[in-house]
Motif scaffolding. Sequence first.
Motif, mmCIF file in Angstrom:
data_model
loop_
_atom_site.group_PDB
_atom_site.id
_atom_site.type_symbol
_atom_site.label_atom_id
_atom_site.label_comp_id
_atom_site.label_asym_id
_atom_site.label_seq_id
_atom_site.Cartn_x
_atom_site.Cartn_y
_atom_site.Cartn_z
ATOM 1 N N GLY A 260 29.076 -41.344 38.208
ATOM 2 C CA GLY A 260 29.507 -41.617 36.843
ATOM 3 C C GLY A 260 30.747 -42.466 36.720
ATOM 4 O O GLY A 260 31.098 -42.898 35.622
ATOM 5 N N THR A 261 31.450 -42.701 37.832
ATOM 6 C CA THR A 261 32.666 -43.513 37.791
ATOM 7 C C THR A 261 32.517 -44.693 38.749
ATOM 8 O O THR A 261 31.668 -44.681 39.647
ATOM 9 N N LEU A 262 33.378 -45.685 38.571
ATOM 10 C CA LEU A 262 33.331 -46.847 39.452
ATOM 11 C C LEU A 262 33.738 -46.467 40.876
ATOM 12 O O LEU A 262 33.104 -46.897 41.851
ATOM 13 N N ARG B 255 35.352 -46.125 34.367
ATOM 14 C CA ARG B 255 34.659 -47.286 34.951
ATOM 15 C C ARG B 255 35.561 -48.519 35.033
ATOM 16 O O ARG B 255 35.082 -49.633 35.208
ATOM 17 N N ALA B 256 36.865 -48.335 34.970
ATOM 18 C CA ALA B 256 37.774 -49.478 34.889
ATOM 19 C C ALA B 256 38.295 -49.904 36.249
ATOM 20 O O ALA B 256 38.377 -49.123 37.195
ATOM 21 N N ARG C 223 46.797 -39.520 32.605
ATOM 22 C CA ARG C 223 46.227 -39.873 33.910
ATOM 23 C C ARG C 223 44.766 -40.261 33.734
ATOM 24 O O ARG C 223 43.988 -39.578 33.064
ATOM 25 N N ALA C 224 44.397 -41.373 34.358
ATOM 26 C CA ALA C 224 43.062 -41.949 34.174
ATOM 27 C C ALA C 224 41.983 -41.049 34.760
ATOM 28 O O ALA C 224 42.240 -40.292 35.710
ATOM 29 N N PRO C 225 40.771 -41.091 34.205
ATOM 30 C CA PRO C 225 39.677 -40.270 34.745
ATOM 31 C C PRO C 225 39.463 -40.471 36.242
ATOM 32 O O PRO C 225 39.102 -39.529 36.945
ATOM 33 N N GLN C 226 39.682 -41.707 36.734
ATOM 34 C CA GLN C 226 39.505 -41.980 38.166
ATOM 35 C C GLN C 226 40.773 -41.711 38.977
ATOM 36 O O GLN C 226 40.788 -41.951 40.185
ATOM 37 N N GLY C 227 41.839 -41.252 38.318
ATOM 38 C CA GLY C 227 43.118 -41.154 39.002
ATOM 39 C C GLY C 227 43.750 -42.525 39.066
ATOM 40 O O GLY C 227 44.664 -42.841 38.309
ATOM 41 N N HIS C 228 43.257 -43.356 39.953
ATOM 42 C CA HIS C 228 43.651 -44.756 40.026
ATOM 43 C C HIS C 228 42.421 -45.613 39.744
ATOM 44 O O HIS C 228 41.450 -45.565 40.521
ATOM 45 N N GLU D 130 27.223 -47.989 29.770
ATOM 46 C CA GLU D 130 27.324 -46.582 30.171
ATOM 47 C C GLU D 130 27.671 -46.372 31.636
ATOM 48 O O GLU D 130 28.262 -45.346 31.977
ATOM 49 N N HIS D 131 27.297 -47.294 32.504
ATOM 50 C CA HIS D 131 27.400 -47.037 33.937
ATOM 51 C C HIS D 131 28.201 -48.086 34.712
ATOM 52 O O HIS D 131 28.839 -47.757 35.703
ATOM 53 N N ILE D 132 28.141 -49.321 34.313
ATOM 54 C CA ILE D 132 28.683 -50.399 35.120
ATOM 55 C C ILE D 132 30.206 -50.453 35.044
ATOM 56 O O ILE D 132 30.807 -50.159 34.004
ATOM 57 N N GLY D 133 30.849 -50.788 36.163
ATOM 58 C CA GLY D 133 32.290 -50.919 36.191
ATOM 59 C C GLY D 133 32.752 -52.173 35.472
ATOM 60 O O GLY D 133 32.058 -53.197 35.451
ATOM 61 N N LEU D 134 33.951 -52.102 34.883
ATOM 62 C CA LEU D 134 34.524 -53.198 34.103
ATOM 63 C C LEU D 134 35.873 -53.551 34.711
ATOM 64 O O LEU D 134 36.811 -52.747 34.664
#
Length: 385
Positions: free
Chosen positions: A369-371, A117-118, A214-219, A85-89
């Motif tokens: 909530g994001t990496l 989280r990517a 477009r990704a949730p994090q933008g990049h 749920e939380h950790i970056g991958l």
Amino acid sequence: MTAPHPLHLAVALDAVGWHPAAGTGPDAPGGDVSGLAHWTALVQEAERGLLDFVTVEDPPNRPAGAVDHRLDALLVAAAVASRTEHIGLVPTAVVNQAQPTHVAKAIATLDHLSAGRAGWRTQLTPARPIVIADIFTPEVQRPMAELFERAADLVRVVRALWDGVYDEKVLRDLAPGRFAPADPDPGGSFTEIEPLGGSAADWLTIANPSLAPRAPQGHPLVFTLAHITLPYRYGARSADVVSVTPHSTDEARATVEEIRTEQAAAGRADEKVHVFADLVVFLDSTPGKAAERKARLDETHGSEYTSDAHIAVGTPAEVADLLLEWQGAGLSGYRLRPGALPHDLTAITRELVPELQARGAFRTAYEAGTLRGLLGLPVPPDTAA
């Protein structure tokens, strides 16, 4: 010793650990180390320790004829995305084997599947193994420089694709000379098409590419491991996190200063670029036990294990002292390589993390909530908007 500000922590996951003999003995992981249950357990344990992210390794450069049996890093990350749920991958994708459109879509897809989280660990593999003694010779430095220039161009194009840019001319202008010539007769028969004339490593443009939204994090996060000036320069130009391999506080300080200089030269002085250090860790709460365990693994392996990164062997308190001392040299975090799994991973999450928390040096809950949010990195503006 108390931290001036909280550290960031990541772990580099291999199937059984970083020591060559880690898959043997009483501490070896049970079950199928290629199975989803094994990888899920590892990443969930890292998340239990509130770590920022995990990286998943890809086969490194091997001598001719050698085979490294390892799973596809990106597919492993995608498989565990719905189970965390939380950790970056952050899977590894080898840069000099990648086509921009393919890697951009794959990493953006992972960012959607993981709800932001990517990341992408960019790894470069030379065409031939490099003898360390020759690494600073002109014969090695020239092709290495070209390799890293090409990698920087690739990241630039991938970032543009993440922004939705797919105009062929724009992409070619971002990386002049990197793309194969377009098909001069797109409506003709495939059998009549002359060879494109570029090298086998050229990138291809696609008239109507299939791109992820477009990704949730933008990049998604861009991560790289660096050892010397050329990769330092590449990381300072292209990455969000550069992890380095110092063996002392003075080396850590000098490396951070060099990367900051390269960052300014690249016009990124006002941007946040994290500098981490890679450490191999063997941890035990009982003094001397970690050293004994490493010695047993060395005996099984037939020689003493050495690494490009510093090998930290000791108690959680001793390793915490080292992390905080090197933090004073300008590091903002660490990518820890567990010597043997699952032992050293659980020692990180259940012993080292509480030790750092007690010193005010690590988070006590996930606060974003994001990496990119965990690392305090802004969402890049959409240049295609």
